[in-house]
Enzyme design. Structure first.
Site, short mmCIF file in Angstrom:
data_model
loop_
_atom_site.label_atom_id
_atom_site.label_comp_id
_atom_site.label_asym_id
_atom_site.label_seq_id
_atom_site.Cartn_x
_atom_site.Cartn_y
_atom_site.Cartn_z
CG ASP A 186 16.83 -59.09 8.05
OD1 ASP A 186 16.35 -60.17 8.10
OD2 ASP A 186 16.53 -58.18 8.92
N1 URA Z 1 17.31 -58.81 13.55
C1 URA Z 1 16.88 -58.46 12.40
O1 URA Z 1 15.91 -57.45 12.63
N2 URA Z 1 17.52 -58.51 11.32
C2 URA Z 1 18.78 -59.28 11.30
O2 URA Z 1 19.34 -59.35 10.24
C3 URA Z 1 19.11 -59.83 12.30
C4 URA Z 1 18.22 -59.52 13.64
#
Ligand code: URA
Length: 233
Positions: A103
């Protein structure tokens, strides 16, 4: 044997014409000897130098990046900074992309490559490459959550693979989480199911390959062949 102008174009991300110009300018050496002809060919394991600096001579590149916050895990950010933008020009390749996404606000280990087969193997659910995260939480997790993580929880009717969780502080607000799949916002959604918000999230490991702690945020380096094997262990 591969033509040197072809290797230079690939490694330096320039046109074949520019590559031939570098040769004519006397800027290229193979194994310590200056290249005189634009038609010269080169062994696959030869050492190639541009202006005295060695460059890689690999068909594909594999790069470990320590992703900072605010950067998108894509090759085209449509105006926003991407993980590919953070790779220095002399390491950049055409077709470089992140094998797996984090993310925008997640930090840590992103693997970039132009090797589509390896990326496919990393992303393929059948390979189950473990991904390890450190999650900082707005409130403590309890034993019920641990059981749910370890038992393979159901999220919106989807049954997840077993995950692991371990507290890293006494209050249980800092956790190490190991996932064997990579669904959208997976870590955050797994905690959210138990009423907990993930405040900070960092990926520290893929397979058995750990993020190099010498890499500052935003920095990257090549992954060696031995390290690549660790991904699938
Ligand atoms: N899980 C998440 O919620 N975000 C990420 O970036 C990776 C795994």
């Amino acid at each position: 044997m591969t033509r040197i102008d072809k290797i230079l174009a690939r490694e330096l991300n320039v046109s074949r014409r520019d590559a031939r110009q570098f040769i004519k300018q006397g800027r290229i050496m193979i194994n310590g000897v200056m290249v005189k002809s634009v038609d010269e060919k080169c062994e696959d394991n030869a050492e190639i130098y541009v202006d005295g600096k060695i460059i890689s001579n690999n068909k594909f590149v594999y790069i470990m990046l320590n992703k900072p916050k605010g950067v998108i895990s894509a090759s085209d950010g449509k105006g926003e900074t991407t993980v590919v933008d953070l790779v220095p020009d002399d390491m950049k390749r055409r077709g470089l992309f992140p094998a797996g996404r984090l993310d925008k606000d997640t930090t840590g280990f992103v693997l970039l490559t132009d090797d589509g087969t390896l990326a496919h193997n990393i992303l393929s659910p059948s390979h189950h490459i473990d991904k390890t995260y450190i999650a900082s939480l707005d409130k403590p997790f309890d034993d019920e959550l641990v059981e749910d993580f370890r038992g393979g929880m159901t999220l919106n009717t989807e049954e997840l693979l077993e995950a692991d969780i371990e507290g890293l502080n006494e209050e249980r607000t800092l956790a190490k989480v190991v996932l064997r799949q990579g669904l959208y916002h997976q870590v955050k959604r797994m905690f959210k199911k138990h009423g907990i918000t993930v405040v900070e999230l960092k990926r520290i490991k893929m397979g058995s390959l750990e993020l190099d702690e010498n890499l500052a945020r935003g920095e990257c380096r090549y992954i060696t062949e031995d390290e690549l094997k660790l991904l699938f262990e």
